[in-house]
Design an enzyme around this catalytic site. Structure first.
Site, PDB file in Angstrom:
ATOM      1  N   ARG A 194     -33.982 -64.774  69.364  1.00 14.37           N
ATOM      2  CA  ARG A 194     -34.485 -63.505  68.815  1.00 14.37           C
ATOM      3  C   ARG A 194     -33.933 -63.236  67.412  1.00 14.37           C
ATOM      4  NH1 ARG A 194     -36.677 -64.883  72.662  1.00 14.37           N
ATOM      5  NH2 ARG A 194     -37.289 -63.685  74.510  1.00 14.37           N
TER       6      ARG A 194
ATOM      7  N   SER B 154     -38.939 -56.662  76.620  1.00 15.65           N
ATOM      8  CA  SER B 154     -37.519 -56.639  76.975  1.00 15.65           C
ATOM      9  C   SER B 154     -36.762 -55.685  76.063  1.00 15.65           C
ATOM     10  CB  SER B 154     -36.914 -58.047  76.859  1.00 15.65           C
ATOM     11  OG  SER B 154     -37.525 -58.928  77.773  1.00 15.65           O
TER      12      SER B 154
ATOM     13  N   GLU C 196     -32.894 -55.117  71.927  1.00 18.21           N
ATOM     14  CA  GLU C 196     -33.859 -55.998  71.266  1.00 18.21           C
ATOM     15  C   GLU C 196     -34.960 -55.175  70.608  1.00 18.21           C
ATOM     16  OE1 GLU C 196     -36.881 -59.416  72.920  1.00 18.21           O
ATOM     17  OE2 GLU C 196     -34.811 -59.434  73.646  1.00 18.21           O
TER      18      GLU C 196
END
Length: 304
Positions: A177, A226, A296
């Site tokens: 990420r 998420s 995130e």
């Protein structure tokens, strides 16, 4: 800062559609967020450059937004300009030996579908992931074990005030990420190196992965995907679940009973509701396991 002057200067601009007070709840997968002062869809590189130059001249902040799949927009909205990459940036084309050129504004779902149609393998893990190609590349989207970054052979960005830049995929650091691409540059296009495969087998693998996602994730409910990054080899969802937080609710924001690392909008959720849930989950996991979960999801408009 003069939003009005920027709007008047950009109204009727060639290859750009500019609106005022566009509700971000209509532009994010969370279906949450107040109005953006300006919302500009730019359909060409000259239009993008002109819009950003005018916004700079009027001291209006701006942000590029794809499909808003990992964004939590503030209830008060965003006082700047949200930029969406339109027509010229949404093209997908295929070359020889499995090369694919995709504009940053193209949806990841469309790219996956077209690679299947051309019997190209490599993006099966992306099936069911929302958002655009630009967003996927900028955050190195994928699963816990497979990321899109290693498939990127090269990409083109725009650095405001300087112009276009091209990077080889090998020049970029790709992480979970995260990428080493400069945060002040806008991804415009990415070229991917895929491999020819059997169309039936590729389709079957995509169906298998999509079925698994539908079983394990609340794909039918408004969310940002998420919420937290997985801490190392541990699962954020598992840690949250072991704290007994599935179903935890503040207002219309609920920790999914299907996957604990998802917070869903159960109807009428506000950004404040979501923030309250995220803070509670973070604190509970930290207290029980000593693990500081890193969000995130990206927040828009809260700094004002």
């Amino acid at each position: 800062m003069s939003v009005y002057n920027a709007y008047m200067a950009l109204s009727g601009a060639l290859d750009a559609d500019v609106r005022r007070d566009e509700r971000l709840s209509m532009r994010t997968t969370f279906h949450i967020g107040g109005p953006a002062a300006l919302y500009a869809t730019v359909h060409s590189y000259p239009a993008l450059r002109r819009v950003i130059e005018r916004l700079g001249a009027e001291d209006v902040p701006w942000v590029v937004l794809g499909r808003g799949s990992n964004i939590l927009a503030a209830d008060a909205g965003y006082r700047g300009c949200v930029i969406r990459l339109g027509r010229e940036f949404s093209k997908v084309s295929f070359g020889k030996d499995g090369t694919v050129s995709a504009g940053a504004g193209a949806t990841l779902s469309r790219l996956v579908t077209e690679t299947l149609a051309h019997s190209l393998s490599g993006l099966e893990f992306c099936v069911g992931i929302p958002g655009t190609v630009g967003g996927a590349v900028s955050m190195d989207a994928g699963t816990r074990h497979e990321w899109i970054g290693p498939l990127v052979s090269d990409l083109v960005t725009y650095k405001p005030g300087e112009g276009l830049r091209r990077y080889q995929g090998s020049e970029v650091e790709w992480g979970y990420r995260w990428t080493s691409l400069p945060g002040d540059e806008i991804i415009l296009e990415a070229n991917l190196a895929l491999r020819p495969g059997d169309k039936t087998q590729i389709g079957e693998e995509m169906d298998r992965r999509l079925s698994r996602r539908r079983t394990r994730q609340p794909l039918g409910s408004p969310s940002c995907g998420s919420v937290f990054r997985n801490p190392g080899d541990r699962s954020a969802g598992r840690l949250i679940e072991e704290c007994g937080l599935k179903g935890y609710r503040v207002g219309g924001a609920v920790v999914s009973t299907q996957h604990a690392n998802f917070v869903v909008n159960d109807g009428g959720a506000t950004a404040a509701d979501v923030i309250a849930v995220i803070r509670h989950v973070h604190d509970e996991v930290a207290a029980r396991f000593g693990v500081e979960l890193t969000p995130e999801v990206k927040c828009l408009g809260f700094e004002e």
